[in-house]
Design a protein around this motif. Structure first.
Motif, mmCIF file in Angstrom:
data_model
loop_
_atom_site.group_PDB
_atom_site.id
_atom_site.type_symbol
_atom_site.label_atom_id
_atom_site.label_comp_id
_atom_site.label_asym_id
_atom_site.label_seq_id
_atom_site.Cartn_x
_atom_site.Cartn_y
_atom_site.Cartn_z
ATOM 1 N N LEU A 68 43.005 48.103 16.167
ATOM 2 C CA LEU A 68 41.710 47.445 16.018
ATOM 3 C C LEU A 68 41.764 46.392 14.912
ATOM 4 N N GLU A 69 42.403 46.724 13.805
ATOM 5 C CA GLU A 69 42.497 45.760 12.707
ATOM 6 C C GLU A 69 43.285 44.534 13.125
ATOM 7 N N SER A 70 44.361 44.741 13.873
ATOM 8 C CA SER A 70 45.158 43.619 14.355
ATOM 9 C C SER A 70 44.328 42.699 15.245
ATOM 10 N N GLU A 71 43.507 43.287 16.109
ATOM 11 C CA GLU A 71 42.675 42.481 17.000
ATOM 12 C C GLU A 71 41.628 41.697 16.211
ATOM 13 N N LEU A 72 41.000 42.350 15.252
ATOM 14 C CA LEU A 72 39.987 41.671 14.445
ATOM 15 C C LEU A 72 40.589 40.566 13.596
ATOM 16 N N ALA A 73 41.825 40.770 13.163
ATOM 17 C CA ALA A 73 42.501 39.765 12.342
ATOM 18 C C ALA A 73 42.979 38.584 13.175
ATOM 19 N N VAL A 91 32.747 40.835 20.797
ATOM 20 C CA VAL A 91 32.654 42.251 20.442
ATOM 21 C C VAL A 91 33.986 42.917 20.739
ATOM 22 N N VAL A 92 34.535 43.622 19.763
ATOM 23 C CA VAL A 92 35.770 44.382 19.927
ATOM 24 C C VAL A 92 35.416 45.831 20.208
ATOM 25 N N VAL A 93 36.035 46.391 21.241
ATOM 26 C CA VAL A 93 35.699 47.745 21.671
ATOM 27 C C VAL A 93 36.952 48.420 22.202
ATOM 28 N N LEU A 94 37.035 49.731 22.104
ATOM 29 C CA LEU A 94 38.182 50.480 22.611
ATOM 30 C C LEU A 94 38.053 50.723 24.111
#
Length: 409
Positions: free
Chosen positions: A159-164, A123-126
């Motif tokens: 966030l996009e960088s982390e998801l990628a 899970v990605v979260v701020l």
């Protein structure tokens, strides 16, 4: 009071409350007023007062209250119908898809803890989230925490960088900050998550009382919120979203209602909402959320937005005219906000300010608002003061706050 607010020619036109709320006529003790003064409730972001219309509907539901789901008696059938109808009302309120599961929980925190048991991956979260949308993920050991950037655009890029960088199952974000009121672009975030094969969960606790939301149109996979944020008492929350993960996961609680068939050696669990609603449900809490949803839609989110905007601009202008007030912002470009304003006062602790305002019959929040990392990041590790409002707020409430803050200068 400052000259800006004192000059009759410059004083903004009065703004009335949009809808009656329970407790609007309550008097509280105040310095210099032996008989008390009317309470100016500016703590809606913590718990909004019940709408009077909700209280009226609940009186009828309480008179007919009985067991749900398995009772053959007439009132059990009435209560069951009311409970299940609440599910459909809430699905429509948030623009859910026809096959979305609507699970009743205790609150937003409970909804996200439930979600944390069903997500099959990272899970990605701020780092600036409310604890309700941070701690359930970090304790799973599968959270990837991304540091927010000075602007919303830069934060979305991070966030996009982390998801990628590697696959994740879910992006979990708060729709509107409970500290600053700043609103994130949900459709953009949903598109960002889906581009990288992730789903998105939105903590809408601070948004749904102020803005219309559409799960289907925005591309949201899961949405959570609490009744007590939307003028509904009795302590219930909601998780609305896609059924597959919910049906595949173990029941959130083991017990009656979640089980379809039980022997001493085995159990078959229900699918759908019942799978995660073991035990006797909070019927009145669910009904109150549905009643509040109906009332907010009747008022209209366009009117609510206009009311919020006028009062927020009045509050922001008044705070800006007080040189000892320091507003809090998370983003340089966070111009879209719900009705929340947090600030510090030079030379005063947050508790001193809140107690001073209480002496004037004004209720605000002080502290770190269950968002300790964000407060630390903003340079307010010891906390701040938060004023928040809603449909029961008038310009008189805002002006009283500003006048009391001016006394601290």
């Amino acid at each position: 009071m400052t000259a800006v607010l004192d000059a009759p020619a410059c004083r903004p036109a009065p703004v009335l409350a949009l809808a009656p709320v329970v407790g609007a006529d309550v008097s509280v003790p105040a310095t210099g007023h032996p008989a008390g003064v009317s309470y100016a409730n500016l703590d809606y972001a913590a718990s909004a007062p019940a709408l009077s219309a909700v209280a009226e509907q609940l009186a009828g539901a309480l008179a007919e209250y009985a067991s749900v789901h398995r009772g053959a008696g007439h009132l059990s059938q009435v209560t069951t119908a009311r409970y299940e109808r609440a599910r459909e009302t809430i699905r429509a309120f948030v623009g859910g898809r026809a096959d979305d599961t609507v699970v009743f929980t205790r609150n937003t925190t409970d909804s996200i803890n439930l979600a944390a048991t069903v997500v099959p991956g990272d899970v990605v979260v701020l780092d600036i989230e409310h604890h309700a949308n941070l701690l359930p993920w970090t304790r799973t050991g599968r959270a990837r925490v991304v540091a927010s950037r000075p602007s919303i655009d830069e934060t979305l890029a991070a966030l996009e960088s982390e998801l990628a960088s590697s696959p994740a199952a879910l992006l979990a974000v708060t729709a509107a900050s409970n500290v600053t009121g700043e609103v994130l672009p949900l459709a953009r975030l949903a598109g960002l998550a889906h581009r990288h094969g992730a789903r998105i969960l939105v903590d809408a606790a601070q948004l749904v009382a102020h803005r219309g939301v559409s799960i289907a149109s925005f591309g949201i996979d899961y949405l959570v919120f609490s009744g007590h944020k939307v003028y509904a008492p009795f302590g219930a929350g909601v998780l609305v979203g896609r059924p597959d993960w919910l049906d595949a996961a173990p029941p959130y609680l083991a017990g009656g209602g979640a089980s379809a068939n039980v022997s001493v050696d085995d159990v078959a669990w229900h699918t759908g909402a019942a799978r995660h609603e073991a035990g006797s449900p909070n019927v009145l809490g669910a009904v109150s959320i549905a009643a509040a949803a109906d009332e907010l839609r009747a008022i209209g989110f366009e009117r609510i937005g206009e009311h919020d905007d006028v009062l927020l601009r009045r509050l922001d202008a008044g705070l800006a005219a007080l040189p000892h007030i320091r507003p809090l912002r998370a983003f340089d470009d966070g111009v879209d906000r719900v009705a929340i304003a947090s600030f510090s006062v030079d030379g005063r602790t947050p508790r001193e300010v809140a107690e001073h305002l209480s002496d004037h019959g004004i209720g605000v929040r002080d502290g770190k608002f269950c968002a300790h990392p964000l407060l630390t990041k903003l340079g307010h590790a010891d906390g701040a003061v938060r004023a928040s409002f809603g449909v029961g707020t008038s310009s008189d409430d805002v002006d009283r706050l500003l006048a009391a803050l001016a006394d601290l200068g």
